[in-house]
Scaffold this motif. Structure first.
Motif, PDB file in Angstrom:
ATOM      1  N   SER A   1      22.619  30.061  37.461  1.00  0.00           N
ATOM      2  CA  SER A   1      22.428  30.862  36.253  1.00  0.00           C
ATOM      3  C   SER A   1      22.071  32.281  36.667  1.00  0.00           C
ATOM      4  O   SER A   1      21.069  32.508  37.347  1.00  0.00           O
ATOM      5  CB  SER A   1      21.310  30.267  35.392  1.00  0.00           C
ATOM      6  N   LEU A   2      22.901  33.238  36.281  1.00  0.00           N
ATOM      7  CA  LEU A   2      22.659  34.637  36.613  1.00  0.00           C
ATOM      8  C   LEU A   2      21.695  35.235  35.591  1.00  0.00           C
ATOM      9  O   LEU A   2      22.005  35.256  34.386  1.00  0.00           O
ATOM     10  CB  LEU A   2      23.970  35.419  36.613  1.00  0.00           C
ATOM     11  N   PRO A   3      20.536  35.714  36.027  1.00  0.00           N
ATOM     12  CA  PRO A   3      19.519  36.232  35.099  1.00  0.00           C
ATOM     13  C   PRO A   3      20.036  37.320  34.151  1.00  0.00           C
ATOM     14  O   PRO A   3      19.587  37.422  33.015  1.00  0.00           O
ATOM     15  CB  PRO A   3      18.446  36.788  36.040  1.00  0.00           C
ATOM     16  N   HIS A   4      20.993  38.117  34.636  1.00  0.00           N
ATOM     17  CA  HIS A   4      21.506  39.218  33.818  1.00  0.00           C
ATOM     18  C   HIS A   4      22.958  38.991  33.379  1.00  0.00           C
ATOM     19  O   HIS A   4      23.638  39.944  32.986  1.00  0.00           O
ATOM     20  CB  HIS A   4      21.374  40.543  34.586  1.00  0.00           C
ATOM     21  N   GLY A   5      23.404  37.746  33.442  1.00  0.00           N
ATOM     22  CA  GLY A   5      24.739  37.417  32.972  1.00  0.00           C
ATOM     23  C   GLY A   5      25.844  37.915  33.882  1.00  0.00           C
ATOM     24  O   GLY A   5      25.596  38.520  34.930  1.00  0.00           O
ATOM     25  N   THR A   6      27.078  37.647  33.470  1.00  0.00           N
ATOM     26  CA  THR A   6      28.238  38.024  34.281  1.00  0.00           C
ATOM     27  C   THR A   6      28.897  39.317  33.801  1.00  0.00           C
ATOM     28  O   THR A   6      29.697  39.910  34.532  1.00  0.00           O
ATOM     29  CB  THR A   6      29.310  36.922  34.240  1.00  0.00           C
ATOM     30  N   GLY A   7      28.588  39.715  32.578  1.00  0.00           N
ATOM     31  CA  GLY A   7      29.224  40.914  32.047  1.00  0.00           C
ATOM     32  C   GLY A   7      30.582  40.644  31.438  1.00  0.00           C
ATOM     33  O   GLY A   7      31.285  41.569  31.036  1.00  0.00           O
ATOM     34  N   LYS A   8      30.963  39.396  31.364  1.00  0.00           N
ATOM     35  CA  LYS A   8      32.261  39.063  30.772  1.00  0.00           C
ATOM     36  C   LYS A   8      32.105  37.937  29.754  1.00  0.00           C
ATOM     37  O   LYS A   8      31.151  37.157  29.815  1.00  0.00           O
ATOM     38  CB  LYS A   8      33.263  38.634  31.847  1.00  0.00           C
ATOM     39  N   LYS A   9      33.040  37.889  28.820  1.00  0.00           N
ATOM     40  CA  LYS A   9      33.033  36.837  27.819  1.00  0.00           C
ATOM     41  C   LYS A   9      33.573  35.572  28.476  1.00  0.00           C
ATOM     42  O   LYS A   9      34.669  35.569  29.036  1.00  0.00           O
ATOM     43  CB  LYS A   9      33.917  37.220  26.626  1.00  0.00           C
TER      44      LYS A   9
ATOM     45  N   ASP B   1      36.195  48.523  34.793  1.00  0.00           N
ATOM     46  CA  ASP B   1      34.861  48.093  35.207  1.00  0.00           C
ATOM     47  C   ASP B   1      34.996  46.866  36.118  1.00  0.00           C
ATOM     48  O   ASP B   1      35.042  45.727  35.658  1.00  0.00           O
ATOM     49  CB  ASP B   1      34.016  47.756  33.979  1.00  0.00           C
ATOM     50  N   GLU B   2      35.059  47.112  37.414  1.00  0.00           N
ATOM     51  CA  GLU B   2      35.309  46.048  38.373  1.00  0.00           C
ATOM     52  C   GLU B   2      34.170  45.011  38.407  1.00  0.00           C
ATOM     53  O   GLU B   2      33.015  45.331  38.162  1.00  0.00           O
ATOM     54  CB  GLU B   2      35.475  46.625  39.789  1.00  0.00           C
ATOM     55  N   SER B   3      34.541  43.801  38.752  1.00  0.00           N
ATOM     56  CA  SER B   3      33.536  42.763  38.988  1.00  0.00           C
ATOM     57  C   SER B   3      32.887  43.001  40.341  1.00  0.00           C
ATOM     58  O   SER B   3      33.498  43.560  41.250  1.00  0.00           O
ATOM     59  CB  SER B   3      34.185  41.376  38.990  1.00  0.00           C
ATOM     60  N   MET B   4      31.643  42.567  40.464  1.00  0.00           N
ATOM     61  CA  MET B   4      30.963  42.563  41.751  1.00  0.00           C
ATOM     62  C   MET B   4      31.020  41.135  42.275  1.00  0.00           C
ATOM     63  O   MET B   4      30.669  40.195  41.554  1.00  0.00           O
ATOM     64  CB  MET B   4      29.508  43.006  41.589  1.00  0.00           C
ATOM     65  N   ASP B   5      31.470  40.979  43.506  1.00  0.00           N
ATOM     66  CA  ASP B   5      31.629  39.651  44.091  1.00  0.00           C
ATOM     67  C   ASP B   5      30.794  39.514  45.353  1.00  0.00           C
ATOM     68  O   ASP B   5      30.657  40.470  46.125  1.00  0.00           O
ATOM     69  CB  ASP B   5      33.101  39.387  44.451  1.00  0.00           C
ATOM     70  N   ILE B   6      30.266  38.308  45.566  1.00  0.00           N
ATOM     71  CA  ILE B   6      29.576  38.013  46.808  1.00  0.00           C
ATOM     72  C   ILE B   6      30.303  36.839  47.461  1.00  0.00           C
ATOM     73  O   ILE B   6      30.627  35.852  46.798  1.00  0.00           O
ATOM     74  CB  ILE B   6      28.078  37.706  46.593  1.00  0.00           C
ATOM     75  N   ALA B   7      30.637  36.995  48.727  1.00  0.00           N
ATOM     76  CA  ALA B   7      31.446  35.998  49.433  1.00  0.00           C
ATOM     77  C   ALA B   7      30.701  35.472  50.651  1.00  0.00           C
ATOM     78  O   ALA B   7      29.990  36.214  51.337  1.00  0.00           O
ATOM     79  CB  ALA B   7      32.778  36.607  49.858  1.00  0.00           C
ATOM     80  N   PHE B   8      30.876  34.188  50.913  1.00  0.00           N
ATOM     81  CA  PHE B   8      30.223  33.521  52.040  1.00  0.00           C
ATOM     82  C   PHE B   8      31.266  32.840  52.914  1.00  0.00           C
ATOM     83  O   PHE B   8      32.200  32.213  52.400  1.00  0.00           O
ATOM     84  CB  PHE B   8      29.247  32.440  51.554  1.00  0.00           C
TER      85      PHE B   8
ATOM     86  N   LYS C   1      39.314  25.491  50.830  1.00  0.00           N
ATOM     87  CA  LYS C   1      39.700  24.617  51.944  1.00  0.00           C
ATOM     88  C   LYS C   1      39.468  25.240  53.315  1.00  0.00           C
ATOM     89  O   LYS C   1      39.681  24.582  54.340  1.00  0.00           O
ATOM     90  CB  LYS C   1      41.160  24.210  51.806  1.00  0.00           C
ATOM     91  N   HIS C   2      39.023  26.498  53.337  1.00  0.00           N
ATOM     92  CA  HIS C   2      38.735  27.152  54.618  1.00  0.00           C
ATOM     93  C   HIS C   2      37.235  27.387  54.836  1.00  0.00           C
ATOM     94  O   HIS C   2      36.843  28.050  55.791  1.00  0.00           O
ATOM     95  CB  HIS C   2      39.471  28.486  54.701  1.00  0.00           C
ATOM     96  N   GLY C   3      36.408  26.870  53.930  1.00  0.00           N
ATOM     97  CA  GLY C   3      34.968  27.030  54.082  1.00  0.00           C
ATOM     98  C   GLY C   3      34.426  28.318  53.498  1.00  0.00           C
ATOM     99  O   GLY C   3      33.341  28.775  53.881  1.00  0.00           O
ATOM    100  N   ASN C   4      35.161  28.920  52.564  1.00  0.00           N
ATOM    101  CA  ASN C   4      34.712  30.162  51.926  1.00  0.00           C
ATOM    102  C   ASN C   4      34.245  29.907  50.493  1.00  0.00           C
ATOM    103  O   ASN C   4      34.813  29.073  49.789  1.00  0.00           O
ATOM    104  CB  ASN C   4      35.851  31.180  51.892  1.00  0.00           C
ATOM    105  N   VAL C   5      33.235  30.652  50.088  1.00  0.00           N
ATOM    106  CA  VAL C   5      32.758  30.605  48.700  1.00  0.00           C
ATOM    107  C   VAL C   5      32.680  32.033  48.189  1.00  0.00           C
ATOM    108  O   VAL C   5      32.110  32.904  48.853  1.00  0.00           O
ATOM    109  CB  VAL C   5      31.356  29.959  48.599  1.00  0.00           C
ATOM    110  N   MET C   6      33.264  32.300  47.029  1.00  0.00           N
ATOM    111  CA  MET C   6      33.153  33.630  46.428  1.00  0.00           C
ATOM    112  C   MET C   6      32.671  33.485  44.989  1.00  0.00           C
ATOM    113  O   MET C   6      33.208  32.666  44.239  1.00  0.00           O
ATOM    114  CB  MET C   6      34.476  34.381  46.456  1.00  0.00           C
ATOM    115  N   VAL C   7      31.667  34.275  44.623  1.00  0.00           N
ATOM    116  CA  VAL C   7      31.061  34.173  43.297  1.00  0.00           C
ATOM    117  C   VAL C   7      30.928  35.567  42.677  1.00  0.00           C
ATOM    118  O   VAL C   7      30.346  36.461  43.284  1.00  0.00           O
ATOM    119  CB  VAL C   7      29.658  33.526  43.380  1.00  0.00           C
ATOM    120  N   PRO C   8      31.447  35.776  41.468  1.00  0.00           N
ATOM    121  CA  PRO C   8      31.212  37.042  40.774  1.00  0.00           C
ATOM    122  C   PRO C   8      29.774  37.081  40.276  1.00  0.00           C
ATOM    123  O   PRO C   8      29.273  36.080  39.758  1.00  0.00           O
ATOM    124  CB  PRO C   8      32.216  36.997  39.619  1.00  0.00           C
ATOM    125  N   PHE C   9      29.100  38.211  40.438  1.00  0.00           N
ATOM    126  CA  PHE C   9      27.689  38.256  40.026  1.00  0.00           C
ATOM    127  C   PHE C   9      27.368  39.434  39.113  1.00  0.00           C
ATOM    128  O   PHE C   9      26.210  39.842  38.987  1.00  0.00           O
ATOM    129  CB  PHE C   9      26.763  38.252  41.252  1.00  0.00           C
TER     130      PHE C   9
END
Length: 232
Positions: free
Chosen positions: A63-71, A38-45, A166-174
Motif C-alpha cells: 500500500s503506497l501511503p501517497h497513492g499511485t497518482g493514477k486511476k 507526467d511520467e511514472s516513477m518506477d523502482i526496479a530490483f 522470469k529473469h528475477g526482476n521486479v519493477m513497481v511504479p511508486f
C-alpha cells in the motif's frame, strides 16, 4: 536492443554512474525527466533468487501511503450479493461468466482483477489470458477474497501488486513525477520494505543484487537499499 535518443544519452553522460541515496536518486530522476507527460516513477530490483524454483517466486502487494497518482481500474468476478457489494464499493467492471467470455475474446481493459473464492472455480480458466500480464487473481496478493469491498477500496487508494518476472526482476511504479520528492521517497520506502519482506525462506546469498529508480522515459539511477530499508 533499441537505441536511446540524444536527450537520454546526454543525460546519461552527465550523471555519474554510482550508487545514490534514495532521496537523491529520486530528485535527480525528477529533474532530468524530459517527457512532456507526467511520467511514472518506477523502482526496479534485480533479485538473487533461483527463479526456476517455484518456491522462490517473489510476489506480493504494498500500500503506497501517497497513492499511485493514477486511476486504478478494478474488475471483479462475482455474482449475487458479492457483485452488488462490488458495485457499491466502486468497482469499474463487475460480472462473472460474461466477463470471463469477454476476456477470452481478448479484452483486458483493466488494471486489477479481484475474484470471490466461489468465482475462482471458473476464473481459473483464464490463466493463459491473465497470467502473462500479472492479472490473475491470487490469495497471496489479496485478489481472491470474500471481503470484496475492502479489497476494492485498498487497490483504489494505492495498493499495488508486484511480481518477479522470469529473469528475477521486479519493477513497481511508486507515483508520478509531479509528486513531491518527500512523498515519492515514502512510497519507494514502502515498496523496498515490502520486497525485502517477501524474500523466500530458501533464498541463499545476496537477495537484492541491484535496485534503481527511474521515470518512465528516463535513465535508471542505482539506489543503496540497505540505507533506504532503515528508514521508517
Amino acid at each position: 536492443m533499441a537505441k536511446h535518443g540524444k536527450k537520454y544519452r546526454k543525460i546519461r553522460e552527465a550523471i555519474p554512474d554510482k550508487v545514490y541515496a534514495l532521496k537523491e536518486a529520486i530528485d535527480l530522476a525528477r529533474k532530468n525527466a524530459t517527457a512532456k507527460f507526467d511520467e511514472s516513477m518506477d523502482i526496479a530490483f534485480r533479485l538473487g533468487v533461483d527463479f526456476k524454483k517455484s518456491e522462490q517466486v517473489v510476489r506480493g502487494t504494498v500500500s503506497l501511503p501517497h497513492g499511485t497518482g493514477k486511476k486504478v481500474r478494478v474488475l471483479v468476478f462475482a455474482s449475487g450479493a458479492a457483485a452488488d457489494a462490488a458495485r457499491q464499493a466502486g468497482a469499474d467492471h463487475v460480472g462473472y461468466e460474461d466477463l470471463i467470455a469477454k476476456i477470452q475474446g481478448g479484452w483486458l481493459d483493466f488494471d486489477v482483477a479481484i475474484a470471490t473464492t466461489d468465482a475462482m472455480k471458473e476464473v481459473r480458466k483464464l490463466g493463459k489470458f491473465l497470467g502473462p500480464r500479472g492479472l490473475m487473481p491470487n490469495p497471496k496478493t489479496g485478489t481472491v477474497t470474500d471481503d470484496i469491498a475492502s479489497a476494492i477500496r485498498q487497490f483504489k487508494a494505492g495498493r499495488v501488486e508486484f511480481r518477479m518476472d522470469k529473469h528475477g526482476n521486479v519493477m513497481v511504479p511508486f507515483g508520478k513525477r509531479s509528486f513531491e520528492t518527500a512523498n515519492l521517497e515514502t512510497n519507494a520506502n514502502a515498496v523496498i520494505h515490502a520486497v525485502l519482506a517477501a524474500k523466500p525462506a530458501s533464498t541463499k546469498g545476496i537477495y537484492v543484487k541491484r535496485c534503481s529508480v527511474s521515470t518512465t522515459m528516463g535513465i535508471g539511477l542505482r539506489v543503496e537499499v540497505r540505507e533506504a530499508a532503515k528508514a521508517e
